[in-house]
Design a protein around this motif. Structure first.
Motif, PDB file in Angstrom:
ATOM      1  N   ASN A 245      43.170 -46.964 -87.283  1.00 23.37           N
ATOM      2  CA  ASN A 245      41.995 -47.820 -87.296  1.00 23.37           C
ATOM      3  C   ASN A 245      42.078 -48.754 -86.099  1.00 23.37           C
ATOM      4  OD1 ASN A 245      39.836 -49.430 -87.935  1.00 23.37           O
ATOM      5  ND2 ASN A 245      40.629 -50.210 -89.860  1.00 23.37           N
ATOM      6  N   ASP A 273      51.560 -47.962 -91.873  1.00 20.51           N
ATOM      7  CA  ASP A 273      50.401 -48.071 -92.760  1.00 20.51           C
ATOM      8  C   ASP A 273      49.730 -46.697 -92.822  1.00 20.51           C
ATOM      9  OD1 ASP A 273      47.888 -48.506 -93.852  1.00 20.51           O
ATOM     10  OD2 ASP A 273      47.632 -50.454 -92.895  1.00 20.51           O
ATOM     11  N   ASP A 304      42.472 -46.713-101.737  1.00 20.62           N
ATOM     12  CA  ASP A 304      41.187 -47.379-101.532  1.00 20.62           C
ATOM     13  C   ASP A 304      40.297 -46.702-100.498  1.00 20.62           C
ATOM     14  OD1 ASP A 304      41.902 -49.228-103.479  1.00 20.62           O
ATOM     15  OD2 ASP A 304      43.036 -50.409-102.043  1.00 20.62           O
ATOM     16  N   ALA A 470      37.185 -54.080 -92.993  1.00 19.71           N
ATOM     17  CA  ALA A 470      38.101 -53.136 -93.620  1.00 19.71           C
ATOM     18  C   ALA A 470      37.849 -51.750 -93.070  1.00 19.71           C
ATOM     19  CB  ALA A 470      37.904 -53.135 -95.123  1.00 19.71           C
TER      20      ALA A 470
HETATM   21  C1  LIG Z   1      44.728 -49.662 -91.479  1.00 18.34           C
HETATM   22  C2  LIG Z   1      44.289 -50.311 -92.754  1.00 18.34           C
HETATM   23  N1  LIG Z   1      45.210 -50.734 -93.621  1.00 18.34           N
HETATM   24  C3  LIG Z   1      44.865 -51.323 -94.777  1.00 18.34           C
HETATM   25  C4  LIG Z   1      43.554 -51.536 -95.104  1.00 18.34           C
HETATM   26  C5  LIG Z   1      43.233 -52.207 -96.396  1.00 18.34           C
HETATM   27  O1  LIG Z   1      43.374 -51.304 -97.412  1.00 18.34           O
HETATM   28  P1  LIG Z   1      43.141 -51.694 -98.937  1.00 18.34           P
HETATM   29  O2  LIG Z   1      41.662 -51.656 -99.161  1.00 18.34           O
HETATM   30  O3  LIG Z   1      43.890 -50.701 -99.711  1.00 18.34           O
HETATM   31  O4  LIG Z   1      43.687 -53.083 -99.125  1.00 18.34           O
HETATM   32  C6  LIG Z   1      42.556 -51.106 -94.240  1.00 18.34           C
HETATM   33  C7  LIG Z   1      41.152 -51.331 -94.553  1.00 18.34           C
HETATM   34  O5  LIG Z   1      40.292 -51.090 -93.743  1.00 18.34           O
HETATM   35  C8  LIG Z   1      42.932 -50.490 -93.030  1.00 18.34           C
HETATM   36  O6  LIG Z   1      42.028 -50.069 -92.145  1.00 18.34           O
END
Ligand SMILES: Cc1ncc(COP(=O)(O)O)c(C=O)c1O
Length: 470
Positions: A245, A273, A304, A470
């Motif tokens: 991301n 992550d 999620d 997010a």
């Molecule tokens: C790389 C990354 N990690 C974690 C998250 C958050 O995830 P969660 O909704 O499970 O808290 C996001 C949300 O966009 C994300 O892009």
């Protein structure tokens, strides 16, 4: 302060001299490397003589380019400390907004829930009475869910027992717990730039000193990672190797091996992550997971993005001793995750492969719709088709991401501008476009962007309110 070597900067500068090696062109190219996050802020630049040697040009040209950049505010120098990258004072802070969105909200990259979820929730509710005679606080997570998460890791090639799993309220919670437990104020955190804004914010809030390593759709800048690893500062590295991301990059096996080895050898604590790992839209063979290559890796993830954001169920996979420390740490925040959601998550994991097949097919159709609309209506925008995940990282012909996002909001289209993924003033040539809404809405969103791009005049845009993404 970390530095960029003359050889590496020369490579990053690429074909800057194609139309003549003038100091203006050299300055302009270094400026865009800084603005695009390829040369991190506070990174020391090579000495003028060394850069001149690496580029095969006169030292006077480099001196003039550095002077120009210093006058513009992109470089700062101090006798004895060298010259480093910075930004002109007064640059506008660009952030995403979290005002209620009437219209198309493309700040959150997440799909609506799969239809099966309602049925699975009813099953979970039917099972709840079995748990009601207990107190309901399970700081480590409900045992059947921990086992289900561990089995998924084992199936993916990382033999895992439930004692290595802590259930969290989403991946963001997992990251915050990890940061809170392992990172002390002033410690270094190696991060990709661009990267997930909330993670960068969380690291900054914990007092980390961020050390940026560039990433783009083709992968990590391995030389930067090696340089960061070799300076002996240790710290924590936060990496998103699977459908990163916002670039969508899927880091290849060789790069993973090299980067993880050098970071681990340097004593760096690696936090990977995997939030998007299951959204393998093209169903291609996946490179080995980081924890399979480097067992000391702490892996965080969640259901999620792959299933539904409203589930708020995530996890941390780590050494059992660390898992216990992390579970103790959560006592100061949420104590435990909700039992009903954990029962639902256990059901979801039982059905995960079928659910994922539908999710990936849905996301792939939306990706096609977005890319076709971009090709037709914004042909000057460049992108690399992401092999997975939920967004395209579009490169704009102008440094206008924040201005465009502000104008788009006036037309009920909500987007996160490029600078949120790196830092105020950087990445203005990039815009993240999630393909999480229906194809018709995506076409309309691109039509709005196309209209605004052609209208975009000289008027300065107001800054956006701070918020989350997010
Ligand atoms: C790389 C990354 N990690 C974690 C998250 C958050 O995830 P969660 O909704 O499970 O808290 C996001 C949300 O966009 C994300 O892009």
């Amino acid at each position: 302060m970390n530095g960029v070597t003359a050889t590496r900067l020369a490579r990053e500068l690429g074909t800057w001299h194609d139309r003549g090696a003038s100091n203006e062109r050299l300055a302009a190219t270094i400026r865009s490397l800084i603005l695009d996050g390829r040369v991190g802020l506070q990174t020391r630049l090579p000495a003028e003589r060394a850069l001149a040697g690496a580029l095969g040009i006169s030292r006077a040209t480099v001196t003039a380019a550095y002077t120009r950049l210093r006058d513009e505010g992109y470089l700062a120098s101090r006798h004895g400390a060298g010259t480093w990258a910075t930004l002109p004072a007064g640059h506008r802070a660009a952030a995403d907004a979290v005002l209620p969105a009437e219209g198309f909200d493309l700040r959150i990259a997440a799909l609506p829930a799969p239809p099966l979820l309602a049925e699975l929730a009813a099953d979970a509710a039917a099972e709840l009475p079995r748990w009601l005679d207990q107190h309901g606080y399970e700081p480590l997570g409900l045992p059947p869910l921990r086992t289900a998460i561990a089995s998924r890791f084992s199936w993916r090639g990382m033999t895992t027992g439930p004692e290595q799993i802590l259930v969290t309220s989403g991946a963001m919670h997992a990251l915050n717990l990890t940061i809170g437990t392992l990172l002390r104020p002033g410690h270094r955190a190696i991060v990709e730039v661009p990267s997930y804004p909330a993670a960068l914010d969380a690291l900054r809030a914990a007092g980390a000193h961020l050390h940026a390593v560039p990433v783009d759709a083709s992968g990590w800048d391995l030389a930067s990672i090696a340089a960061a690893a070799s300076d002996g500062e240790g710290g924590l590295a936060y990496l998103v190797p699977d459908f990163q991301n916002p670039t969508g990059a899927l880091i290849d096996a060789r790069s993973r091996r090299r980067a993880l080895r050098s970071l681990a050898q340097s004593g760096c604590q690696i936090v990977v992550d995997e939030t998007f790992v299951e959204l393998n839209l093209d169903q291609q063979p996946m490179p080995p997971p980081a924890a399979a290559l480097c067992p000391a890796t702490i892996t965080i993830g969640s259901l999620d993005k792959a299933v539904w954001g409203g589930l708020r169920i995530g996890w941390i996979r780590a050494d059992p001793l660390l898992i216990r420390r992390l579970a103790q740490a959560r006592a100061t925040t949420d104590l435990a995750s909700p039992v009903l959601e954990q029962l639902l998550a256990t059901r979801v994991l039982e059905q995960l492969d079928g659910l994922l097949a539908d999710r990936c097919a849905l996301a792939a159709t939306r990706r096609t719709a977005l890319l076709q609309a971009l090709d037709a209506q914004l042909p000057s925008w460049r992108y690399v088709r992401p092999p997975g995940g939920l967004f395209v990282w579009a490169e704009l012909p102008q440094a206008s991401s924040t201005a465009l996002a502000v104008r788009a909001q006036e037309h009920n289209l909500y987007l996160t501008p490029g600078p949120r993924f790196g830092g105020a003033g950087l990445l203005e040539r990039f815009l993240r476009l999630p393909f999480t809404v229906a194809p018709e809405q995506l076409r309309q969103a691109v039509a709005t962007l196309s209209r605004l791009t052609s209208e975009q005049g000289a008027a300065a845009a107001p800054s956006l309110d701070p918020g989350y993404v997010a």
